[in-house]
Design an enzyme around this catalytic site. Structure first.
Site, PDB file in Angstrom:
ATOM      1  N   MET A  47     -25.887  31.364 -23.145  1.00 44.89           N
ATOM      2  CA  MET A  47     -27.214  31.183 -23.612  1.00 44.89           C
ATOM      3  C   MET A  47     -28.074  32.086 -22.574  1.00 44.89           C
ATOM      4  O   MET A  47     -27.885  31.737 -21.049  1.00 44.89           O
ATOM      5  CB  MET A  47     -27.636  29.752 -23.806  1.00 44.89           C
ATOM      6  CG  MET A  47     -26.643  29.039 -24.597  1.00 44.89           C
ATOM      7  SD  MET A  47     -26.596  29.523 -26.196  1.00 44.89           S
ATOM      8  CE  MET A  47     -24.790  29.989 -26.190  1.00 44.89           C
ATOM      9  N   CYS A  48     -29.320  32.406 -22.920  1.00 46.14           N
ATOM     10  CA  CYS A  48     -30.150  33.035 -21.865  1.00 46.14           C
ATOM     11  C   CYS A  48     -31.520  32.995 -22.573  1.00 46.14           C
ATOM     12  O   CYS A  48     -31.838  32.638 -23.614  1.00 46.14           O
ATOM     13  CB  CYS A  48     -29.730  34.639 -21.846  1.00 46.14           C
ATOM     14  SG  CYS A  48     -27.929  35.055 -21.216  1.00 46.14           S
ATOM     15  N   ASP A  49     -32.328  33.298 -21.632  1.00 45.85           N
ATOM     16  CA  ASP A  49     -33.855  33.542 -21.941  1.00 45.85           C
ATOM     17  C   ASP A  49     -34.446  34.745 -21.261  1.00 45.85           C
ATOM     18  O   ASP A  49     -34.262  35.054 -20.281  1.00 45.85           O
ATOM     19  CB  ASP A  49     -35.006  32.487 -21.457  1.00 45.85           C
ATOM     20  CG  ASP A  49     -34.416  31.008 -22.376  1.00 45.85           C
ATOM     21  OD1 ASP A  49     -34.756  31.039 -23.396  1.00 45.85           O
ATOM     22  OD2 ASP A  49     -33.778  30.406 -21.694  1.00 45.85           O
ATOM     23  N   GLU A 101     -29.252  39.044 -24.956  1.00 42.51           N
ATOM     24  CA  GLU A 101     -29.100  37.554 -25.540  1.00 42.51           C
ATOM     25  C   GLU A 101     -27.930  37.408 -26.385  1.00 42.51           C
ATOM     26  O   GLU A 101     -27.780  38.265 -27.296  1.00 42.51           O
ATOM     27  CB  GLU A 101     -30.151  36.907 -26.025  1.00 42.51           C
ATOM     28  CG  GLU A 101     -31.593  37.387 -25.276  1.00 42.51           C
ATOM     29  CD  GLU A 101     -31.622  36.138 -24.226  1.00 42.51           C
ATOM     30  OE1 GLU A 101     -31.514  35.051 -24.721  1.00 42.51           O
ATOM     31  OE2 GLU A 101     -32.497  36.526 -23.326  1.00 42.51           O
ATOM     32  N   ASN A 125     -31.708  33.441 -27.634  1.00 36.51           N
ATOM     33  CA  ASN A 125     -30.438  33.099 -28.729  1.00 36.51           C
ATOM     34  C   ASN A 125     -30.708  32.955 -30.091  1.00 36.51           C
ATOM     35  O   ASN A 125     -29.818  32.566 -30.588  1.00 36.51           O
ATOM     36  CB  ASN A 125     -29.879  31.982 -27.747  1.00 36.51           C
ATOM     37  CG  ASN A 125     -29.386  32.069 -26.434  1.00 36.51           C
ATOM     38  OD1 ASN A 125     -29.917  31.229 -25.738  1.00 36.51           O
ATOM     39  ND2 ASN A 125     -28.790  33.089 -26.154  1.00 36.51           N
TER      40      ASN A 125
END
Length: 386
Positions: free
Chosen positions: A1-3, A84, A178
């Protein structure tokens, strides 16, 4: 997961990304010089070989230690890219290109954000996406979205299988977290996995904070955020602390940890880059980095060693269990040193950061006596340590 977020203004572009992966998956800063190749050379990416180009750009990468590709980075022409995971109902290919491979390929092969977008889209169309993406979870794989920027603006590219949608970003704030954001691909979304990842909630939080970001310090604060009014991460049994951009592992179903963070400021007068090279931006220092000045950060693996990432990780895991007064003292000292780092040239800034890290290595014990976290969360981290 990422932002990942972008703030596009007339005079400059701000880019920020947290890379969220498995908690023991060290992320290393890598400097790769420009190179020339023969016409018939091939390139081995993480799982697939593809034709090599005649020249590649010099790049700075934030890279999971076991991959060829990178989660985020910049090249000698001032292009930055982050990717992402997105979850769709389209099939994955067993040996396709990873999203991380595509980040590095875009940086190595393009001189503008628009050209990097085209490189990524063409490679997806030719080779597809797929292959093992996870470190602790061999079966984990996903499709990808990309934020691609230079000093002239940004592009978002999202891909479900070999189906791709793109959008130009001009003078606004935009985040990817995501979940699919472009309407052309929304019917292909896997909404259950997106909900587990809390994608919509994180994207809303990141965009809200990023709208008021006017400089690199504000961009760093976005990546350090735990949610409205939360000094510490807020955990859930299902998915740990996935509701905010500064992510902390702990969930039994989904358990990502922010293992590296990166901020870029892109202007016509030049570019500036900052990276933690360590996990947990809420505790880390952002260090200035440049394309042409490598630093010795060690060669981390999935086990404790003397690399920059693992030396800080011992502090990070101790501070997770620290009481309120210890945490306040640590973050106050971090803020003081961060201000000095931001005002210093790169060699001096790295020396200040190294001195701070060594000081806290001496001051902190690995003991978790007085750990106030729930027992299930303590067991989770004890298992990771083992």
């Amino acid at each position: 997961m990422c932002d990942t977020f972008i703030v596009v203004r007339k005079d400059r572009v701000l880019f920020g990304k947290n890379s969220d992966r498995d908690a023991n998956e060290a992320q290393v800063l890598s400097w790769v010089p420009a190179r020339e190749y023969r016409a018939d050379d091939t390139l081995r990416c993480t799982w697939r070989s593809i034709p090599q180009v005649r020249r590649t750009n010099a790049v700075l990468l934030c890279r999971p230690f076991w991959m060829w590709g990178a989660e985020m980075g910049a090249n000698e022409h001032g292009v930055v890219i982050g990717n992402e995971a997105i979850f769709t109902r389209e099939p994955l290919e067993d040996d396709g290109l990873l999203g991380m491979d595509l980040v590095r390929l875009g940086l190595e092969r393009a001189e503008t954000a628009g050209a990097a977008k085209d490189v990524i889209c063409e490679l997806i169309a030719q080779h597809g996406q797929g292959g093992r993406c996870g470190y602790d979870k061999p079966g984990f794989s996903y499709h990808n979205s990309f934020m691609i920027a230079d000093n002239d603006g940004a592009w978002v590219a999202e891909a479900a299988g070999r189906k791709i949608a793109t959008r130009r970003i001009d003078e606004c704030t935009y985040a990817i977290s995501n979940g699919i954001t472009l309407a052309e691909l929304s019917p292909r979304e896997d909404r259950i996995r997106q909900r587990v990842a809390m994608a919509a909630r994180r994207r809303e939080r990141v965009e809200c904070l990023a709208k008021s970001a006017t400089d690199t310090q504000a961009a760093m604060r976005v990546l350090r955020d735990h949610g409205e009014g939360d000094v510490r991460p807020r955990y859930r049994r299902l998915n740990g602390a996935m509701a905010a951009p500064c992510m902390h592992a702990g969930g039994w179903l989904a358990a990502s940890q922010t293992v590296g963070s990166f901020v870029a400021e892109l202007a016509r007068s030049g570019q500036r880059y900052w990276a933690t090279g360590t996990s947990a931006p809420c505790l880390s220092l952002f260090r200035p980095v440049s394309i042409d000045r490598p630093h010795d950060v060690g060669s981390p693996t999935g086990e404790q060693d003397d690399s920059l990432w693992w030396r800080f990780e011992a502090i990070h895991r101790t501070m997770l269990a620290a009481d309120a007064s210890m945490l306040a003292a640590f973050t106050s000292e971090r803020d003081r040193v961060q201000a000095l780092v931001l005002e210093s040239n790169e060699p001096t800034a790295w020396q200040l950061a190294d001195n701070w890290l060594q000081d806290w290595q001496r001051r902190l014990s690995a003991s978790t006596d007085g750990d106030g976290r729930p027992s299930w969360l303590r067991r989770y981290w004890q298992n990771l340590d083992r």
